[in-house]
Design an enzyme around this catalytic site. Structure first.
Site, PDB file in Angstrom:
ATOM      1  N   HIS A 170       0.869  -1.149  -0.073  1.00 28.78           N
ATOM      2  CA  HIS A 170      -0.082  -0.033   0.060  1.00 28.78           C
ATOM      3  C   HIS A 170       0.840   1.091   0.022  1.00 28.78           C
ATOM      4  O   HIS A 170       1.366   1.382   0.814  1.00 28.78           O
ATOM      5  CB  HIS A 170      -0.840  -0.118   1.262  1.00 28.78           C
ATOM      6  CG  HIS A 170      -1.860   1.157   1.217  1.00 28.78           C
ATOM      7  ND1 HIS A 170      -3.222   0.846   1.587  1.00 28.78           N
ATOM      8  CD2 HIS A 170      -1.702   2.554   1.040  1.00 28.78           C
ATOM      9  CE1 HIS A 170      -3.812   2.217   1.562  1.00 28.78           C
ATOM     10  NE2 HIS A 170      -2.744   2.923   1.215  1.00 28.78           N
ATOM     11  N   HIS A 196       1.552   5.290  -1.720  1.00 30.80           N
ATOM     12  CA  HIS A 196       1.350   6.427  -2.370  1.00 30.80           C
ATOM     13  C   HIS A 196       2.737   7.087  -2.886  1.00 30.80           C
ATOM     14  O   HIS A 196       3.268   7.602  -2.377  1.00 30.80           O
ATOM     15  CB  HIS A 196       0.559   7.603  -1.744  1.00 30.80           C
ATOM     16  CG  HIS A 196      -0.560   7.180  -1.117  1.00 30.80           C
ATOM     17  ND1 HIS A 196      -1.846   7.208  -1.858  1.00 30.80           N
ATOM     18  CD2 HIS A 196      -0.886   6.389   0.014  1.00 30.80           C
ATOM     19  CE1 HIS A 196      -2.951   6.573  -0.917  1.00 30.80           C
ATOM     20  NE2 HIS A 196      -2.339   6.126   0.086  1.00 30.80           N
ATOM     21  N   LYS A 207      -9.237  -0.323  -6.083  1.00 28.97           N
ATOM     22  CA  LYS A 207      -9.271   0.417  -4.894  1.00 28.97           C
ATOM     23  C   LYS A 207     -10.704   0.970  -4.603  1.00 28.97           C
ATOM     24  O   LYS A 207     -11.113   1.851  -5.420  1.00 28.97           O
ATOM     25  CB  LYS A 207      -8.100   1.437  -4.811  1.00 28.97           C
ATOM     26  CG  LYS A 207      -8.220   2.263  -3.369  1.00 28.97           C
ATOM     27  CD  LYS A 207      -7.891   1.265  -2.423  1.00 28.97           C
ATOM     28  CE  LYS A 207      -7.752   2.280  -1.135  1.00 28.97           C
ATOM     29  NZ  LYS A 207      -6.562   2.806  -0.578  1.00 28.97           N
ATOM     30  N   HIS A 249     -10.537   1.439   1.715  1.00 32.36           N
ATOM     31  CA  HIS A 249     -10.104   2.330   2.861  1.00 32.36           C
ATOM     32  C   HIS A 249     -11.597   2.181   3.374  1.00 32.36           C
ATOM     33  O   HIS A 249     -12.658   2.563   3.187  1.00 32.36           O
ATOM     34  CB  HIS A 249     -10.270   3.590   2.098  1.00 32.36           C
ATOM     35  CG  HIS A 249      -9.730   4.598   3.232  1.00 32.36           C
ATOM     36  ND1 HIS A 249      -8.788   5.437   3.391  1.00 32.36           N
ATOM     37  CD2 HIS A 249     -10.627   5.025   4.437  1.00 32.36           C
ATOM     38  CE1 HIS A 249      -8.887   6.067   4.588  1.00 32.36           C
ATOM     39  NE2 HIS A 249      -9.926   5.882   5.167  1.00 32.36           N
ATOM     40  N   HIS A 297      -4.834  -0.481   5.587  1.00 32.63           N
ATOM     41  CA  HIS A 297      -4.330   0.045   6.759  1.00 32.63           C
ATOM     42  C   HIS A 297      -5.076   0.222   8.230  1.00 32.63           C
ATOM     43  O   HIS A 297      -5.931   1.024   8.586  1.00 32.63           O
ATOM     44  CB  HIS A 297      -3.997   1.765   6.512  1.00 32.63           C
ATOM     45  CG  HIS A 297      -5.057   2.653   5.834  1.00 32.63           C
ATOM     46  ND1 HIS A 297      -6.360   2.400   6.003  1.00 32.63           N
ATOM     47  CD2 HIS A 297      -4.834   3.456   4.877  1.00 32.63           C
ATOM     48  CE1 HIS A 297      -7.091   3.158   5.091  1.00 32.63           C
ATOM     49  NE2 HIS A 297      -6.150   3.650   4.257  1.00 32.63           N
ATOM     50  N   ASP A 346       1.369   2.596   3.475  1.00 39.06           N
ATOM     51  CA  ASP A 346       0.470   3.766   3.466  1.00 39.06           C
ATOM     52  C   ASP A 346       1.328   4.970   3.429  1.00 39.06           C
ATOM     53  O   ASP A 346       0.837   6.047   3.964  1.00 39.06           O
ATOM     54  CB  ASP A 346      -0.481   3.792   4.371  1.00 39.06           C
ATOM     55  CG  ASP A 346      -1.614   4.897   4.087  1.00 39.06           C
ATOM     56  OD1 ASP A 346      -1.707   5.173   2.913  1.00 39.06           O
ATOM     57  OD2 ASP A 346      -2.338   5.394   5.069  1.00 39.06           O
TER      58      ASP A 346
HETATM   59  C1  NCD Z   1      -3.458   9.175   2.042  1.00 40.54           C
HETATM   60  C2  NCD Z   1      -2.959   9.970   0.913  1.00 40.54           C
HETATM   61  O1  NCD Z   1      -2.577  11.060   1.259  1.00 40.54           O
HETATM   62  O2  NCD Z   1      -3.192   9.736  -0.103  1.00 40.54           O
HETATM   63  N1  NCD Z   1      -3.843   9.695   3.349  1.00 40.54           N
HETATM   64  C3  NCD Z   1      -3.834   9.057   4.353  1.00 40.54           C
HETATM   65  O3  NCD Z   1      -4.062   9.747   5.510  1.00 40.54           O
HETATM   66  N2  NCD Z   1      -3.609   7.703   4.563  1.00 40.54           N
HETATM   67  C4  NCD Z   1      -4.913   8.470   1.670  1.00 40.54           C
HETATM   68  C5  NCD Z   1      -5.307   7.153   2.349  1.00 40.54           C
HETATM   69  O4  NCD Z   1      -4.626   6.092   2.041  1.00 40.54           O
HETATM   70  O5  NCD Z   1      -6.401   7.180   2.908  1.00 40.54           O
HETATM   71 ZN    ZN Z   2      -3.286   5.194   1.671  1.00 34.75          ZN
HETATM   72 ZN    ZN Z   3      -6.915   5.001   2.799  1.00 38.05          ZN
END
Ligand code: NCD
Ligand code: ZN
Ligand code: ZN
Length: 344
Positions: free
Chosen positions: A14, A16, A100, A137, A175, A248
């Site tokens: 997971h 970003h 997702k 999520h 998460h 995450d």
């Molecule tokens: C994530 C993001 O910034 O893309 N933020 C977070 O607080 N986890 C989005 C997500 O995974 O929910």
């Molecule tokens: Zn995330």
């Molecule tokens: Zn998330």
């Protein structure tokens, strides 16, 4: 003698990485540690089609430091308009490994998310048929629900009915933050798994308010109570194959975090596997780290386990105060503070 650990190279299930110049800056941290990562599709605009996902994949590959072996595993962002045909196309293209689900408005860049899962029934059935996992999520968006209870209510209102109705759907509860989520995953069929972040294993919600408001500990779902954190650590270190690593790591520019309305997301990619080593060491479970970090996720996704290895040593280092992030600056988790394991 310095303690050392060597194990199969882990994957991040997971992640970003954003896009553009910012992506180049964060990607190198992940690629140093992980062989593969499940890339979240919440760009602006979101990655909702197969061609968009394939183009994003190319941009990621082009942003890697030369000579780096790292495989981005792409995902599609589910919307009210995602069709069974989209799912079949995603499955057959070979580079898309999951779909997702963001309930509309639930988190960063989730406004194009799903408003009513019941309208997507055929699409979800197709995912079960072609064995494409749904990544969730898991929080309700109802503003009347206490923000610390949103995961719990999501389990009751959405997840439990979904798993009952489509028991064959492969599903990752992303998460997870509560004991209730751990118990739900344990009781669910084998095709229901969960990812665990370093921050939810290391901290309870006090971290967000320690001596003042700390925006760099703000992520969604929020950090929870100590008894929840303890349940997460127990799940991660149990050896149960349903639980695996998903950082995450979610970078935002400094000004977007240190603001009157700061963005949710913590950046941990610069120390990700080292932080999990801290968690497993504190739980006296370093011998369970490899399976959690390097085996369970690959097995769940039906991908081969990595053959290369990485090594860590018990040697403290200090996290820089900031990292470059495109035109901006990024404040990493534990900025200016020590991490007790280092990558060799
Ligand atoms: C994530 C993001 O910034 O893309 N933020 C977070 O607080 N986890 C989005 C997500 O995974 O929910
Ligand atoms: Zn995330
Ligand atoms: Zn998330």
């Amino acid at each position: 003698m310095t303690a050392r650990l060597s194990f199969a190279r882990p994957d991040d299930w997971h992640l970003h990485v954003r896009d553009g110049g910012a992506m180049r800056d964060v990607l190198a941290h992940t690629a140093r540690r992980f062989a593969r990562a499940i890339i979240m599709p919440n760009l602006k605009p979101p990655v909702t089609t197969v061609p968009q996902a394939l183009e994003y994949r190319e941009r990621i590959l082009a942003a890697l430091p030369p000579g780096t072996a790292f495989t981005p595993l792409m995902t599609l962002y589910l919307t009210d308009r995602t069709t069974p045909a989209d799912i079949r196309q995603a499955r057959s293209c070979g580079h898309i490994h999951a779909i997702k689900l963001y309930p509309a408005g639930v988190t960063t860049h989730a406004d194009a998310g799903v408003t009513d899962l019941n309208k997507l029934w055929k699409t979800l059935e197709t995912m079960a048929d072609v064995r494409l996992p749904l990544l969730v999520h898991g929080e309700v968006t109802d503003p009347a629900v206490d923000i610390f209870d949103r995961e719990k209510l999501f389990i009751e209102r959405v997840l439990a009915p979904l798993v009952d109705r489509l028991p064959g759907l492969r599903l990752v509860f992303e998460h997870i933050t509560t004991k209730m989520a751990v118990d739900f995953v344990l009781a669910a069929p084998d095709n229901v798994a969960a990812t665990l972040t370093p921050q939810h294993l290391l901290h309870n919600r006090n971290a967000m308010y320690a001596g003042g408001l700390r925006p760099h500990y703000y992520c969604l779902p929020l950090l929870k109570r100590e008894h929840d954190r303890e349940a997460l650590v127990k799940a991660a270190t149990s050896g149960n194959t349903k639980f695996f690593l998903g950082t995450d790591s979610a970078p935002h520019a400094r000004h977007a975090k240190e603001s009157a309305c700061g963005c949710a997301g913590m950046f941990t990619a610069h120390a990700a596997i080292e932080l999990y080593a801290e968690v497993f060491e504190a739980a006296d479970a370093l011998h369970k780290l490899e399976a959690f970090a390097s085996f369970h996720g690959a097995d769940f996704y039906g991908l081969p386990r990595n053959r290369e290895r990485i090594a860590l040593q018990k040697q403290s280092w200090t996290v820089p105060a900031s990292y470059p992030f495109g035109e901006d600056q990024l404040i990493p988790y534990r900025a200016g503070e020590p991490v007790s394991w280092s990558l060799i």
